[in-house]
Design a protein around this motif. Structure first.
Motif, PDB file in Angstrom:
ATOM      1  N   CYS A 153     -14.552  -7.777   0.877  1.00  0.00           N
ATOM      2  CA  CYS A 153     -15.382  -6.578   0.748  1.00  0.00           C
ATOM      3  C   CYS A 153     -15.298  -5.981  -0.654  1.00  0.00           C
ATOM      4  CB  CYS A 153     -14.986  -5.546   1.789  1.00  0.00           C
ATOM      5  SG  CYS A 153     -15.955  -4.027   1.695  1.00  0.00           S
ATOM      6  N   LEU A 154     -14.083  -5.741  -1.131  1.00  0.00           N
ATOM      7  CA  LEU A 154     -13.917  -5.075  -2.420  1.00  0.00           C
ATOM      8  C   LEU A 154     -14.228  -5.992  -3.595  1.00  0.00           C
ATOM      9  CD1 LEU A 154     -10.655  -3.039  -1.738  1.00  0.00           C
ATOM     10  CD2 LEU A 154     -13.023  -2.458  -1.216  1.00  0.00           C
ATOM     11  N   GLY A 155     -14.079  -7.287  -3.365  1.00  0.00           N
ATOM     12  CA  GLY A 155     -14.366  -8.230  -4.443  1.00  0.00           C
ATOM     13  C   GLY A 155     -15.830  -8.581  -4.586  1.00  0.00           C
ATOM     14  N   TYR A 156     -16.571  -8.573  -3.447  1.00  0.00           N
ATOM     15  CA  TYR A 156     -17.928  -9.112  -3.481  1.00  0.00           C
ATOM     16  C   TYR A 156     -19.015  -8.198  -2.900  1.00  0.00           C
ATOM     17  CZ  TYR A 156     -15.483 -13.478  -4.473  1.00  0.00           C
ATOM     18  OH  TYR A 156     -14.685 -14.440  -5.040  1.00  0.00           O
ATOM     19  N   LEU A 157     -18.669  -7.277  -2.011  1.00  0.00           N
ATOM     20  CA  LEU A 157     -19.723  -6.560  -1.287  1.00  0.00           C
ATOM     21  C   LEU A 157     -20.043  -5.184  -1.834  1.00  0.00           C
ATOM     22  CD1 LEU A 157     -18.891  -7.340   2.462  1.00  0.00           C
ATOM     23  CD2 LEU A 157     -20.343  -8.601   0.862  1.00  0.00           C
ATOM     24  N   VAL A 158     -19.040  -4.450  -2.291  1.00  0.00           N
ATOM     25  CA  VAL A 158     -19.270  -3.047  -2.629  1.00  0.00           C
ATOM     26  C   VAL A 158     -18.990  -2.766  -4.099  1.00  0.00           C
ATOM     27  CG1 VAL A 158     -18.718  -2.324  -0.279  1.00  0.00           C
ATOM     28  CG2 VAL A 158     -16.917  -2.317  -2.025  1.00  0.00           C
ATOM     29  N   ASP A 159     -19.491  -1.607  -4.518  1.00  0.00           N
ATOM     30  CA  ASP A 159     -19.250  -1.132  -5.880  1.00  0.00           C
ATOM     31  C   ASP A 159     -18.312   0.072  -5.894  1.00  0.00           C
ATOM     32  OD1 ASP A 159     -21.297  -2.938  -6.979  1.00  0.00           O
ATOM     33  OD2 ASP A 159     -22.711  -1.613  -5.964  1.00  0.00           O
ATOM     34  N   HIS A 160     -18.167   0.706  -4.714  1.00  0.00           N
ATOM     35  CA  HIS A 160     -17.405   1.951  -4.643  1.00  0.00           C
ATOM     36  C   HIS A 160     -16.520   1.961  -3.405  1.00  0.00           C
ATOM     37  CE1 HIS A 160     -20.221   3.487  -7.676  1.00  0.00           C
ATOM     38  NE2 HIS A 160     -21.181   3.024  -6.900  1.00  0.00           N
ATOM     39  N   VAL A 161     -15.447   2.743  -3.482  1.00  0.00           N
ATOM     40  CA  VAL A 161     -14.526   2.930  -2.362  1.00  0.00           C
ATOM     41  C   VAL A 161     -14.304   4.421  -2.164  1.00  0.00           C
ATOM     42  CG1 VAL A 161     -12.171   2.577  -1.524  1.00  0.00           C
ATOM     43  CG2 VAL A 161     -13.328   0.750  -2.770  1.00  0.00           C
ATOM     44  N   ILE A 162     -14.310   4.854  -0.903  1.00  0.00           N
ATOM     45  CA  ILE A 162     -13.919   6.215  -0.567  1.00  0.00           C
ATOM     46  C   ILE A 162     -12.867   6.136   0.526  1.00  0.00           C
ATOM     47  CG2 ILE A 162     -15.713   6.605   1.201  1.00  0.00           C
ATOM     48  CD1 ILE A 162     -15.930   9.488  -0.035  1.00  0.00           C
ATOM     49  N   ALA A 163     -11.886   7.030   0.462  1.00  0.00           N
ATOM     50  CA  ALA A 163     -10.747   6.951   1.380  1.00  0.00           C
ATOM     51  C   ALA A 163     -10.596   8.243   2.166  1.00  0.00           C
ATOM     52  CB  ALA A 163      -9.472   6.654   0.601  1.00  0.00           C
ATOM     53  N   PRO A 164     -10.976   8.241   3.446  1.00  0.00           N
ATOM     54  CA  PRO A 164     -10.695   9.387   4.319  1.00  0.00           C
ATOM     55  C   PRO A 164      -9.194   9.458   4.606  1.00  0.00           C
ATOM     56  CG  PRO A 164     -12.427   7.962   5.221  1.00  0.00           C
ATOM     57  CD  PRO A 164     -11.737   7.194   4.150  1.00  0.00           C
ATOM     58  N   PHE A 165      -8.630  10.646   4.521  1.00  0.00           N
ATOM     59  CA  PHE A 165      -7.214  10.858   4.818  1.00  0.00           C
ATOM     60  C   PHE A 165      -7.074  11.787   6.014  1.00  0.00           C
ATOM     61  CE2 PHE A 165      -4.516  10.043   0.764  1.00  0.00           C
ATOM     62  CZ  PHE A 165      -5.120   8.806   0.599  1.00  0.00           C
ATOM     63  N   SER A 166      -6.098  11.526   6.844  1.00  0.00           N
ATOM     64  CA  SER A 166      -5.702  12.492   7.863  1.00  0.00           C
ATOM     65  C   SER A 166      -4.638  13.399   7.254  1.00  0.00           C
ATOM     66  CB  SER A 166      -5.172  11.783   9.106  1.00  0.00           C
ATOM     67  OG  SER A 166      -4.128  10.887   8.767  1.00  0.00           O
ATOM     68  N   SER A 167      -4.398  14.526   7.888  1.00  0.00           N
ATOM     69  CA  SER A 167      -3.484  15.517   7.319  1.00  0.00           C
ATOM     70  C   SER A 167      -2.042  15.239   7.738  1.00  0.00           C
ATOM     71  CB  SER A 167      -3.907  16.920   7.757  1.00  0.00           C
ATOM     72  OG  SER A 167      -5.190  17.213   7.274  1.00  0.00           O
ATOM     73  N   ASP A 168      -1.468  14.209   7.161  1.00  0.00           N
ATOM     74  CA  ASP A 168      -0.052  13.947   7.407  1.00  0.00           C
ATOM     75  C   ASP A 168       0.539  13.303   6.163  1.00  0.00           C
ATOM     76  OD1 ASP A 168      -0.154  10.901   7.679  1.00  0.00           O
ATOM     77  OD2 ASP A 168      -1.541  11.504   9.254  1.00  0.00           O
ATOM     78  N   ILE A 169       1.831  13.378   6.069  1.00  0.00           N
ATOM     79  CA  ILE A 169       2.514  12.916   4.863  1.00  0.00           C
ATOM     80  C   ILE A 169       2.360  11.422   4.652  1.00  0.00           C
ATOM     81  CG2 ILE A 169       4.767  12.440   5.894  1.00  0.00           C
ATOM     82  CD1 ILE A 169       4.002  14.234   2.525  1.00  0.00           C
ATOM     83  N   HIS A 170       2.090  10.670   5.724  1.00  0.00           N
ATOM     84  CA  HIS A 170       1.914   9.226   5.592  1.00  0.00           C
ATOM     85  C   HIS A 170       0.652   8.908   4.801  1.00  0.00           C
ATOM     86  CE1 HIS A 170       5.231   8.710   8.303  1.00  0.00           C
ATOM     87  NE2 HIS A 170       4.622   9.410   9.250  1.00  0.00           N
ATOM     88  N   SER A 171      -0.363   9.748   4.914  1.00  0.00           N
ATOM     89  CA  SER A 171      -1.566   9.544   4.124  1.00  0.00           C
ATOM     90  C   SER A 171      -1.268   9.690   2.638  1.00  0.00           C
ATOM     91  CB  SER A 171      -2.644  10.562   4.535  1.00  0.00           C
ATOM     92  OG  SER A 171      -3.188  10.243   5.786  1.00  0.00           O
ATOM     93  N   VAL A 172      -0.476  10.719   2.305  1.00  0.00           N
ATOM     94  CA  VAL A 172      -0.127  10.935   0.898  1.00  0.00           C
ATOM     95  C   VAL A 172       0.696   9.772   0.370  1.00  0.00           C
ATOM     96  CG1 VAL A 172       1.050  12.456  -0.725  1.00  0.00           C
ATOM     97  CG2 VAL A 172      -0.203  13.435   1.212  1.00  0.00           C
ATOM     98  N   SER A 173       1.689   9.330   1.142  1.00  0.00           N
ATOM     99  CA  SER A 173       2.541   8.231   0.693  1.00  0.00           C
ATOM    100  C   SER A 173       1.779   6.918   0.612  1.00  0.00           C
ATOM    101  CB  SER A 173       3.748   8.078   1.630  1.00  0.00           C
ATOM    102  OG  SER A 173       3.325   7.773   2.948  1.00  0.00           O
ATOM    103  N   GLY A 174       0.689   6.787   1.406  1.00  0.00           N
ATOM    104  CA  GLY A 174      -0.110   5.564   1.375  1.00  0.00           C
ATOM    105  C   GLY A 174      -1.130   5.511   0.269  1.00  0.00           C
ATOM    106  N   TYR A 175      -1.242   6.582  -0.505  1.00  0.00           N
ATOM    107  CA  TYR A 175      -2.226   6.638  -1.588  1.00  0.00           C
ATOM    108  C   TYR A 175      -2.007   5.510  -2.597  1.00  0.00           C
ATOM    109  CZ  TYR A 175      -4.776   8.441  -5.662  1.00  0.00           C
ATOM    110  OH  TYR A 175      -5.619   8.572  -6.741  1.00  0.00           O
ATOM    111  N   GLY A 176      -0.749   5.267  -2.927  1.00  0.00           N
ATOM    112  CA  GLY A 176      -0.434   4.211  -3.891  1.00  0.00           C
ATOM    113  C   GLY A 176      -0.882   2.844  -3.407  1.00  0.00           C
ATOM    114  N   ASP A 177      -0.757   2.597  -2.095  1.00  0.00           N
ATOM    115  CA  ASP A 177      -1.185   1.311  -1.539  1.00  0.00           C
ATOM    116  C   ASP A 177      -2.693   1.132  -1.697  1.00  0.00           C
ATOM    117  OD1 ASP A 177       1.411   0.763  -0.769  1.00  0.00           O
ATOM    118  OD2 ASP A 177       1.137   1.575   1.252  1.00  0.00           O
TER     119      ASP A 177
END
Length: 271
Positions: A153-177
């Motif tokens: 998907c990211l290599g061939y299909l799209v030009d942009h990425v958007i990331a919905p986050f839920s309100s928990d600390i795991h979302s913040v820690s997963g930002y780097g991933d």
């Protein structure tokens, strides 16, 4: 040229499918044509977008669904696509408002088989379809975790990425991933753009949610528009009606409309 956006987050339950559904509705309501590609084996987008489709009355419905996005990835044929139908209001008869769908498939969990995917051919087929149907936006619902589909998907299909986050600390820690995934994809797709991250399930009266928002404010990619964790957002999905077709006025609808405006600003496109 169509704007192609993947909804990405390695964490499940953060609002990817719900956000995509309501954003597609906002775009549709503004007169734009949208192609939704469901790459999640759970097929939540497929189930929601096809909820009102009269294809259920057709004896060959199952036959059409037998050729899904999984098959299209392997053979490049995207001829089996569907028109989503929404009730515009109340008890109105469901109608087509410019949203098309490539159906998901539980077989998308088979990463070994997906190694055989013809990513470039599939991408070319999407481009041809987009041009033929005058599609304005391609929205891709990504699974929580599938390395092969991320690469395709990211290599061939799209030009942009958007990331919905839920309100928990795991979302913040997963930002780097998420950023690491995007950076890896740039080897193949060097212009891949991160539109931003936003809070998709926000409770303004919750101290944890406010704390998470404060943490995210330090991220340069943070879109400071919060989608309320509200009944009408969930009801819209349950009834197969995007918020733009479900409520004339609500904080949820206003938030999604503002989010679409910000997305368009960031990708250099105006409604």
């Amino acid at each position: 040229m169509a704007i192609k956006i993947a909804f990405l987050n390695g964490k499940g339950g953060c609002g990817k499918s719900t956000s995509l559904f309501h954003i597609a509705g906002v775009l549709s309501k503004s007169g734009k044509k949208v192609l939704v590609i469901d790459l999640d084996k759970q097929c939540n987008s497929t189930d929601t977008f096809l909820m009102h489709c009269d294809y259920n009355k057709s004896p060959d419905y199952g036959e059409h669904l037998m050729h899904t996005v999984y098959d299209a990835l392997l053979d490049g044929d995207i001829s089996s696509h569907f028109r989503a139908l929404f009730p515009a209001h109340g008890n109105a008869r469901p109608a087509y408002f410019g949203v098309n769908l490539l159906c998901g498939d539980v077989r998308l969990e088979n990463e070994a088989k997906l190694q055989e995917a013809k990513a470039e051919k599939f991408s070319e087929s999407i481009d041809s379809y987009v041009a033929q149907e005058n599609i304005d936006y391609v929205l891709v619902d990504m699974p929580p975790s599938n390395k092969t589909l991320n690469e395709i998907c990211l290599g061939y299909l799209v030009d942009h990425v958007i990331a919905p986050f839920s309100s928990d600390i795991h979302s913040v820690s997963g930002y780097g991933d998420i950023m690491d995934t995007i950076q890896a994809a740039r080897v193949v797709n060097p212009t891949l753009n991160i539109v931003g991250v936003f809070l998709a399930r926000y409770m303004a009266n919750c101290s944890v949610d406010r704390y998470i928002r404060e943490k995210l404010l330090s991220f340069e990619t943070f879109i400071d528009i919060q989608i309320p964790l509200a009944a009408d957002v969930r009801e819209g999905v349950m009834f197969g009606r995007p918020i733009s077709y479900y409520k004339k006025e609500s904080k949820s609808r206003s938030a999604y409309e503002s989010l679409v405006g910000e997305i368009n600003r960031k990708v250099g496109f105006s409604l």
